[in-house]
Design a protein around this motif. Structure first.
Motif, PDB file in Angstrom:
ATOM      1  N   LYS A  69      -2.451   5.184  -2.022  1.00 48.29           N
ATOM      2  CA  LYS A  69      -1.752   5.842  -0.911  1.00 48.29           C
ATOM      3  C   LYS A  69      -1.674   5.387   0.303  1.00 48.29           C
ATOM      4  O   LYS A  69      -0.831   5.459   0.968  1.00 48.29           O
ATOM      5  N   HIS A  70      -2.624   4.334   0.584  1.00 46.32           N
ATOM      6  CA  HIS A  70      -2.492   3.686   1.764  1.00 46.32           C
ATOM      7  C   HIS A  70      -3.309   2.305   1.706  1.00 46.32           C
ATOM      8  O   HIS A  70      -4.444   2.229   1.386  1.00 46.32           O
ATOM      9  N   CYS A  72       3.175  -1.850  -2.095  1.00 39.88           N
ATOM     10  CA  CYS A  72       3.136  -0.544  -1.432  1.00 39.88           C
ATOM     11  C   CYS A  72       4.222   0.197  -2.013  1.00 39.88           C
ATOM     12  O   CYS A  72       4.423   1.391  -2.474  1.00 39.88           O
ATOM     13  N   ALA A 107       2.828   3.799  -1.833  1.00 40.74           N
ATOM     14  CA  ALA A 107       1.865   3.889  -0.809  1.00 40.74           C
ATOM     15  C   ALA A 107       2.316   3.281   0.659  1.00 40.74           C
ATOM     16  O   ALA A 107       3.562   2.908   0.657  1.00 40.74           O
ATOM     17  N   ARG A 108       1.613   3.684   1.452  1.00 48.47           N
ATOM     18  CA  ARG A 108       2.109   3.148   2.937  1.00 48.47           C
ATOM     19  C   ARG A 108       1.253   2.114   3.215  1.00 48.47           C
ATOM     20  O   ARG A 108       0.210   1.851   2.675  1.00 48.47           O
ATOM     21  N   THR A 123      -0.653  -0.130   6.543  1.00 51.33           N
ATOM     22  CA  THR A 123      -1.079  -0.545   7.772  1.00 51.33           C
ATOM     23  C   THR A 123      -1.391  -2.079   7.778  1.00 51.33           C
ATOM     24  O   THR A 123      -2.068  -2.613   7.079  1.00 51.33           O
ATOM     25  N   CYS A 141       4.987   2.005   7.651  1.00 47.49           N
ATOM     26  CA  CYS A 141       3.986   1.147   8.112  1.00 47.49           C
ATOM     27  C   CYS A 141       3.790   1.231   9.601  1.00 47.49           C
ATOM     28  O   CYS A 141       4.454   1.554  10.194  1.00 47.49           O
ATOM     29  N   GLU A 142       2.447   1.091   9.753  1.00 51.41           N
ATOM     30  CA  GLU A 142       1.845   1.131  10.903  1.00 51.41           C
ATOM     31  C   GLU A 142       1.273   0.011  11.061  1.00 51.41           C
ATOM     32  O   GLU A 142       1.017  -0.900   9.893  1.00 51.41           O
ATOM     33  N   GLU A 202      -9.093   3.791   8.932  1.00 53.66           N
ATOM     34  CA  GLU A 202      -7.419   4.183   8.593  1.00 53.66           C
ATOM     35  C   GLU A 202      -7.577   4.936   7.228  1.00 53.66           C
ATOM     36  O   GLU A 202      -6.593   5.387   7.013  1.00 53.66           O
ATOM     37  N   CYS A 208      -8.054   3.816   4.238  1.00 55.53           N
ATOM     38  CA  CYS A 208      -7.157   3.120   3.306  1.00 55.53           C
ATOM     39  C   CYS A 208      -7.881   3.168   1.797  1.00 55.53           C
ATOM     40  O   CYS A 208      -8.980   3.440   1.736  1.00 55.53           O
ATOM     41  N   ASP A 209      -6.825   2.945   0.764  1.00 54.45           N
ATOM     42  CA  ASP A 209      -7.518   3.101  -0.662  1.00 54.45           C
ATOM     43  C   ASP A 209      -7.694   1.815  -1.105  1.00 54.45           C
ATOM     44  O   ASP A 209      -8.664   1.662  -1.742  1.00 54.45           O
TER      45      ASP A 209
END
Length: 144
Positions: free
Chosen positions: A3-4, A26, A31-32, A34, A84-85, A105, A107-108
């Motif tokens: 997801k991240h 992504c 997924a989003r 970073t 996206c960040e 963050e 993240c996965d």
């Protein structure tokens, strides 16, 4: 499943290709992203003075380089329609910031390039990717 995703970049051509591949990944997985770039802190050395660099000049140059790298990554994500960040950290040990950011963050996974250094150059220069692989508790997807 994912997801991240954290996508570190150093702005090199291979790293930029990994950003493109990571953003595609992504998009395919929903997924989003970073995107993280690491700058080196100002060298705490008398030699820095002889090079004519001041702390402010150095920081301004590092900030500009980081912004340029992240603008490229943001554009890639925007064009792909991926949320996206971006993040910037200053660290002498980039792998530590990569692992720490991924954890902070939530993240996965981490999706990053490997420059493929082998032999003596790999031993002497080390590999940030190898260090991330050995220190991260998250899955690391290596792009070559």
């Amino acid at each position: 499943m994912f997801k991240h995703i954290l996508i570190p970049t150093d702005g090199s051509p291979l790293s930029t290709e990994a950003v493109k591949a990571g953003i595609r990944f992504c998009k395919e997985t929903g997924a989003r992203a970073t995107v993280l770039t690491i700058t080196l802190p100002f060298p705490n050395s008398p030699l820095a003075e002889y090079a004519g660099a001041t702390h402010a000049m150095y920081d301004a140059g590092m900030k500009k380089a980081a912004e340029e790298r992240l603008a490229v990554a943001s554009g890639i994500a925007r064009d792909a329609g991926v949320a996206c960040e971006t993040r910037t950290h200053a660290d002498w040990q980039p792998f530590q910031s990569i692992v720490q950011t991924a954890e902070e963050e939530k993240c996965d996974a981490i999706f990053m390039a490997s420059h493929g250094r082998r032999g003596l150059s790999g031993l002497l220069l080390g590999s940030e990717t190898q260090k991330v692989l050995t220190h991260s508790k998250l899955p690391v997807i290596v792009y070559r």
